[in-house]
Design a protein around this motif. Structure first.
Motif, PDB file in Angstrom:
ATOM      1  N   HIS A 150       0.928  -1.352   0.214  1.00 57.58           N
ATOM      2  CA  HIS A 150      -0.191   0.082   0.089  1.00 57.58           C
ATOM      3  C   HIS A 150       0.319   1.569  -0.061  1.00 57.58           C
ATOM      4  CE1 HIS A 150       1.086   1.005   4.714  1.00 57.58           C
ATOM      5  NE2 HIS A 150       0.418  -1.112   4.363  1.00 57.58           N
ATOM      6  N   ASP A 203       6.732   1.454   5.526  1.00 61.55           N
ATOM      7  CA  ASP A 203       5.303   0.390   5.439  1.00 61.55           C
ATOM      8  C   ASP A 203       4.593   1.196   4.354  1.00 61.55           C
ATOM      9  OD1 ASP A 203       3.275  -0.179   6.563  1.00 61.55           O
ATOM     10  OD2 ASP A 203       3.059   1.339   8.401  1.00 61.55           O
ATOM     11  N   GLU A 225      -4.878   0.590   3.014  1.00 58.62           N
ATOM     12  CA  GLU A 225      -4.589  -0.742   4.003  1.00 58.62           C
ATOM     13  C   GLU A 225      -4.758  -0.299   5.557  1.00 58.62           C
ATOM     14  OE1 GLU A 225      -2.146  -3.369   6.140  1.00 58.62           O
ATOM     15  OE2 GLU A 225      -1.751  -0.839   5.427  1.00 58.62           O
ATOM     16  N   GLU A 226      -3.961   1.396   5.828  1.00 65.31           N
ATOM     17  CA  GLU A 226      -4.107   1.457   7.071  1.00 65.31           C
ATOM     18  C   GLU A 226      -5.197   1.698   7.914  1.00 65.31           C
ATOM     19  OE1 GLU A 226      -1.189   1.241   7.931  1.00 65.31           O
ATOM     20  OE2 GLU A 226       0.356   2.453   7.006  1.00 65.31           O
ATOM     21  N   GLN A 271       8.620  -4.104  10.997  1.00 66.91           N
ATOM     22  CA  GLN A 271       7.859  -3.816  12.291  1.00 66.91           C
ATOM     23  C   GLN A 271       7.602  -3.797  13.264  1.00 66.91           C
ATOM     24  OE1 GLN A 271       4.296  -3.988   9.510  1.00 66.91           O
ATOM     25  NE2 GLN A 271       4.816  -2.048   9.293  1.00 66.91           N
ATOM     26  N   HIS A 288       5.211   2.505  12.457  1.00 62.32           N
ATOM     27  CA  HIS A 288       4.154   3.772  12.311  1.00 62.32           C
ATOM     28  C   HIS A 288       4.515   4.554  13.526  1.00 62.32           C
ATOM     29  CE1 HIS A 288      -0.009   1.392  11.887  1.00 62.32           C
ATOM     30  NE2 HIS A 288       0.874   0.362  10.469  1.00 62.32           N
TER      31      HIS A 288
END
Ligand code: HGY
Ligand code: MN
Ligand code: MN
Length: 412
Positions: free
Chosen positions: A84, A95, A129-130, A197, A384
């Motif tokens: 994404h 990410d 996606e998030e 992540q 994040h």
């Protein structure tokens, strides 16, 4: 020339740096949330890069964006990779972007090496996606497979009342030349590359994570309704304090989610107190819960307790509890996982098996085709977060594994 040799570390790195200029934040990250002008701009950049190499472009009704390098059998289902380009509000450069750009790199490397495949090769940027702005997360991939309902997703609003259905036309307009693709168009196989992540690969000094599954996740949104009142004059006995009730709910949930083994994850990511004045007793609180665990039964049991915790702590106030996301743990396809492991060994890269703590679009692809994932390390496991970082050599190593695995699957 093998495809692994044709993967160009410098090109892959530069693409990350160029994409990260769109929505760049002062702290070095990106704010490129789903269905924003920034995300549309990123789509255009991606489409330009793909067009320059002659890859065709298709988009579906929710904005999932596909790029294809043709195979010799046009009727064969493609081998697909991707991730994404939408981000968290304080997201990093890697990410999601990594999985999309590694996909572009695989297709470019195939061009550079003159590799012919039976099946088409594709990379995709999945929509939303998030889920930071519009819940649920993994919206695009879940609608594609039919796991989420398209019309229901069109009606989803953010905290300002902006609606997915109203923003989609601008997103779709970013790629005017794209063909329209139907939801559920079959995939031959799907592999997603992503930064880990988490800290494990870096701690163990390993390059490749072979992802065998994803832990489960449940999201809830809670609204507590009280009454505004004067902070100086209103006795406790007369208050209907929405914050006090919300605080009690969250406090009990924190107690319930203590885990000595540190496997369970529990996050209150949003907590809004209204009207937000020091001398007014809060009349309304909104908060979200994110609960994750690899054991399906454990996650179900814990998630099912949330309603009871809300009821007992609401102190007689009205509340609404909505479950906005429920994703049981999954296991990836043994054949794809084995293929990724074989390619990693052939490239003599250090590796280990692991499960993903984060969710990914690969979860939904796993429902409709053989799927798997490749992880590479990120600095200190931080994600994040605007400081999220990864090393060019690790990104290239993951892309090499991805490329070899995709080519092998594309000739099956
Ligand atoms: O929430 C997740 O795990 C993903 O980063 N969207
Ligand atoms: Mn991601
Ligand atoms: Mn993410």
């Amino acid at each position: 020339m093998t495809i692994a040799n044709a993967v160009n570390e410098q090109r892959l790195w530069q693409r990350h740096m160029d994409l990260a200029k769109i929505g760049a934040t002062a702290k070095g990250g990106v704010n490129r949330q789903a269905f924003t002008p920034e995300e549309a701009e990123a789509r255009k950049l991606l489409a330009g890069w793909a067009a320059a190499r002659g890859f065709s472009c298709a988009v579906d009704d929710i904005g999932n964006l596909f790029f294809r390098r043709a195979g010799t059998d046009p009727d064969a289902a493609p081998v697909v990779t991707g991730s994404h380009i939408d981000s968290q509000p304080t997201g990093g450069k890697f990410d999601g972007a990594y999985g999309v750009l590694a996909g572009l790199e695989v297709l470019e490397a195939a061009e550079d090496a003159g590799i012919v495949t039976k099946r088409p090769l594709e990379f995709v940027a999945w929509s939303n996606e998030e889920g930071g702005r519009f819940q649920p997360a993994t919206m695009g991939s879940a609608v594609y497979t039919g796991a989420m309902n398209f019309d229901e997703m069109l009606a989803v609003i953010d905290r300002t009342g902006a609606k997915v259905g109203d923003l989609l036309p601008a997103t779709l307009a970013a790629t005017p030349g794209a063909q329209r693709r139907a939801f559920g168009t079959p995939l031959g196989a799907y592999i997603e590359a992503h930064i880990e992540q988490g800290p494990i690969l870096e701690m163990e000094d390993l390059t490749i994570g072979i992802v065998t599954g994803i832990q489960g996740c449940r999201w809830f949104a809670v609204d507590v309704e009280g009454s505004e009142a004067h902070a100086g004059t209103t006795p406790f006995s007369a208050r209907r304090d929405a914050f006090r009730a919300a605080h009690a709910i969250v406090a009990e949930l924190y107690e319930l989610t203590v885990d000595d083994k540190d496997i369970l994850r529990f996050t209150v990511g949003c907590f809004e107190v209204a009207p937000g004045s020091p001398n007014t007793v809060p009349g309304h609180v909104y908060f979200t819960l994110d609960i994750r665990h690899p054991d399906a039964a454990f996650l179900k049991e814990l998630g099912d307790k949330v309603e009871d915790v809300c009821r007992r702590n609401a102190n007689g106030l009205k509340y609404t509890l909505r479950e906005t996301y429920n994703v049981p743990p999954i296991k990836f396809d043994d054949g794809v996982v084995g293929r990724i492991r074989d390619c990693t060994k052939e490239l003599k890269l250090s590796h280990r098996d692991m499960i993903s703590g984060a969710l990914h679009d690969a979860k939904y692809m796993n429902d409709i085709c053989p799927a798997g994932m490749i992880f590479v390390p990120c600095e200190k496991g931080i994600s994040h977060n605007e400081v999220e970082a990864a090393r060019p050599a690790d990104l290239a190593a993951g892309a090499r594994v991805l490329a070899e695995a995709m080519i092998a699957l594309a000739n099956q």
